[in-house]
Write an enzyme that holds these catalytic residues in place. Structure first.
Site, PDB file in Angstrom:
ATOM      1  N   LYS A 101       0.838  -1.201   0.000  1.00  0.00           N
ATOM      2  CA  LYS A 101       0.000   0.000   0.000  1.00  0.00           C
ATOM      3  C   LYS A 101       0.881   1.263   0.000  1.00  0.00           C
ATOM      4  CE  LYS A 101      -3.844  -2.375   2.360  1.00  0.00           C
ATOM      5  NZ  LYS A 101      -4.602  -2.494   3.648  1.00  0.00           N
ATOM      6  N   TYR A 104     -12.046  -2.868  -3.535  1.00  0.00           N
ATOM      7  CA  TYR A 104     -12.602  -3.047  -2.191  1.00  0.00           C
ATOM      8  C   TYR A 104     -14.133  -3.059  -2.193  1.00  0.00           C
ATOM      9  CZ  TYR A 104      -8.104  -2.676   0.267  1.00  0.00           C
ATOM     10  OH  TYR A 104      -6.841  -2.912   0.771  1.00  0.00           O
ATOM     11  N   PHE A 141     -15.518   2.597   7.333  1.00  0.00           N
ATOM     12  CA  PHE A 141     -14.146   3.012   7.019  1.00  0.00           C
ATOM     13  C   PHE A 141     -13.870   3.032   5.518  1.00  0.00           C
ATOM     14  CE2 PHE A 141     -14.148  -1.575   7.929  1.00  0.00           C
ATOM     15  CZ  PHE A 141     -13.558  -2.090   6.780  1.00  0.00           C
ATOM     16  N   ARG A 143      -1.256 -14.721   3.984  1.00  0.00           N
ATOM     17  CA  ARG A 143      -1.972 -14.000   5.053  1.00  0.00           C
ATOM     18  C   ARG A 143      -1.229 -14.137   6.389  1.00  0.00           C
ATOM     19  NH1 ARG A 143      -6.565 -10.701   4.097  1.00  0.00           N
ATOM     20  NH2 ARG A 143      -7.452 -11.459   6.041  1.00  0.00           N
ATOM     21  N   THR A 186      -5.236  -8.190  10.451  1.00  0.00           N
ATOM     22  CA  THR A 186      -5.629  -6.904   9.853  1.00  0.00           C
ATOM     23  C   THR A 186      -5.247  -5.724  10.742  1.00  0.00           C
ATOM     24  OG1 THR A 186      -7.476  -7.998   8.757  1.00  0.00           O
ATOM     25  CG2 THR A 186      -7.614  -5.600   8.964  1.00  0.00           C
ATOM     26  N   ARG A 243       2.865  -6.847   9.207  1.00  0.00           N
ATOM     27  CA  ARG A 243       2.135  -5.812   9.956  1.00  0.00           C
ATOM     28  C   ARG A 243       2.593  -5.749  11.409  1.00  0.00           C
ATOM     29  NH1 ARG A 243      -3.691  -7.515   7.358  1.00  0.00           N
ATOM     30  NH2 ARG A 243      -3.674  -6.126   5.538  1.00  0.00           N
ATOM     31  N   ASN A 288      -1.874  -0.156   7.433  1.00  0.00           N
ATOM     32  CA  ASN A 288      -1.309  -1.477   7.720  1.00  0.00           C
ATOM     33  C   ASN A 288      -0.470  -2.059   6.586  1.00  0.00           C
ATOM     34  OD1 ASN A 288      -3.423  -2.123   6.066  1.00  0.00           O
ATOM     35  ND2 ASN A 288      -4.443  -3.523   7.500  1.00  0.00           N
ATOM     36  N   HIS A 317      -1.684  -5.490   1.453  1.00  0.00           N
ATOM     37  CA  HIS A 317      -2.912  -6.247   1.195  1.00  0.00           C
ATOM     38  C   HIS A 317      -2.538  -7.650   0.714  1.00  0.00           C
ATOM     39  CE1 HIS A 317      -6.802  -7.409  -0.581  1.00  0.00           C
ATOM     40  NE2 HIS A 317      -6.073  -7.887  -1.560  1.00  0.00           N
ATOM     41  N   GLU A 355      -8.990 -10.700  -7.937  1.00  0.00           N
ATOM     42  CA  GLU A 355      -8.088  -9.548  -7.791  1.00  0.00           C
ATOM     43  C   GLU A 355      -6.995  -9.570  -8.858  1.00  0.00           C
ATOM     44  OE1 GLU A 355      -8.919  -9.164  -2.972  1.00  0.00           O
ATOM     45  OE2 GLU A 355      -6.977  -9.915  -3.650  1.00  0.00           O
TER      46      GLU A 355
HETATM   47  N1  UDP Z   1      -9.615  -1.279   7.492  1.00  0.00           N
HETATM   48  C1  UDP Z   1      -9.727  -0.122   8.234  1.00  0.00           C
HETATM   49  N2  UDP Z   1     -10.494  -0.147   9.367  1.00  0.00           N
HETATM   50  C2  UDP Z   1     -11.129  -1.269   9.796  1.00  0.00           C
HETATM   51  C3  UDP Z   1     -11.002  -2.442   9.027  1.00  0.00           C
HETATM   52  C4  UDP Z   1     -10.250  -2.409   7.875  1.00  0.00           C
HETATM   53  O1  UDP Z   1      -9.166   0.913   7.877  1.00  0.00           O
HETATM   54  O2  UDP Z   1     -11.804  -1.234  10.834  1.00  0.00           O
HETATM   55  C5  UDP Z   1      -8.798  -1.258   6.269  1.00  0.00           C
HETATM   56  C6  UDP Z   1      -7.430  -1.912   6.462  1.00  0.00           C
HETATM   57  O3  UDP Z   1      -6.484  -1.162   5.675  1.00  0.00           O
HETATM   58  C7  UDP Z   1      -7.625  -3.285   5.881  1.00  0.00           C
HETATM   59  C8  UDP Z   1      -8.580  -2.980   4.722  1.00  0.00           C
HETATM   60  O4  UDP Z   1      -9.463  -1.992   5.256  1.00  0.00           O
HETATM   61  O5  UDP Z   1      -6.410  -3.866   5.473  1.00  0.00           O
HETATM   62  C9  UDP Z   1      -9.390  -4.137   4.215  1.00  0.00           C
HETATM   63  O6  UDP Z   1     -10.077  -4.733   5.276  1.00  0.00           O
HETATM   64  P1  UDP Z   1     -10.132  -6.312   5.457  1.00  0.00           P
HETATM   65  O7  UDP Z   1     -11.111  -6.634   6.513  1.00  0.00           O
HETATM   66  O8  UDP Z   1     -10.331  -6.937   4.089  1.00  0.00           O
HETATM   67  O9  UDP Z   1      -8.653  -6.649   6.018  1.00  0.00           O
HETATM   68  P2  UDP Z   1      -7.408  -7.386   5.324  1.00  0.00           P
HETATM   69  O10 UDP Z   1      -7.949  -8.431   4.409  1.00  0.00           O
HETATM   70  O11 UDP Z   1      -6.621  -6.315   4.601  1.00  0.00           O
HETATM   71  O12 UDP Z   1      -6.610  -7.950   6.476  1.00  0.00           O
HETATM   72 MG    MG Z   2      -9.324  -8.260   2.892  1.00  0.00          MG
END
Ligand code: UDP
Ligand code: MG
Length: 148
Positions: A9, A49, A57, A85, A91, A102, A112, A115, A126
């Site tokens: 990112k 997204y 958010f 992952r 996350t 992370r 964070n 992705h 994707e």
């Molecule tokens: N995110 C955020 N606030 C939240 C949850 C998610 O800003 O409460 C952002 C964060 O950058 C995250 C992205 O949204 O990586 C996508 O969310 P997801 O639940 O898909 O998490 P990921 O798959 O990236 O772990």
């Molecule tokens: Mg995700």
């Protein structure tokens, strides 16, 4: 062979973490099958997204992703989606274990760094979105040294 879409990112790019992050996937033994450095438009980030469009958010997330260049990648290997992952970590960096990307390099959930696809099917979607031309056509000669 399984593939995952991994994206560094804008904060990861700005903070000079590109080499470190690529290195972690390389050293694990995964194979790089696509790599591009680009800044995406709002509509593209919203598409990436789309599943999160109802979340509070979402707008901040889209602003974050379009705020600067990202590094978009295809990584290939056995179980690369689930293992990717794990390499990335939870996350919320407050809950990401040390040793994960992370856990080592982030503090706030909205910054964070990286992705990673959360399922093989979403990885396929994707990769189709970010790499309509498809993955690079090459095989690593390391294969027999990594897989039995
Ligand atoms: N995110 C955020 N606030 C939240 C949850 C998610 O800003 O409460 C952002 C964060 O950058 C995250 C992205 O949204 O990586 C996508 O969310 P997801 O639940 O898909 O998490 P990921 O798959 O990236 O772990
Ligand atoms: Mg995700």
């Amino acid at each position: 062979m399984e593939q995952s879409f991994i994206m560094i990112k804008p904060d990861g790019v700005q903070r000079g973490l590109v080499g470190e992050i690529i290195s972690r996937f390389e050293k694990k033994g995964f194979t790089l099958k696509g790599l591009k450095f680009l800044t995406v438009e709002r509509s593209f980030a919203e598409k990436h997204y789309a599943d999160l469009s109802a979340r509070p958010f979402f707008n901040g997330l889209v602003e974050y992703i379009i705020s600067g260049p990202v590094v978009a990648m295809i990584w290939e290997g056995k179980n690369v989606v689930a293992t990717g992952r794990k390499i990335i970590g939870a996350t919320n960096p407050a809950e990401s274990a040390p040793g994960t990307i992370r856990g080592d390099f982030a503090i706030d959930i909205g910054r964070n760094v990286i992705h990673g696809s959360d399922s093989v099917e979403n990885g396929r979607k994707e990769i189709a979105l970010w790499f309509p031309e498809g993955p690079a056509n090459w095989q690593s000669s390391l294969h027999p040294w990594i897989y039995e």
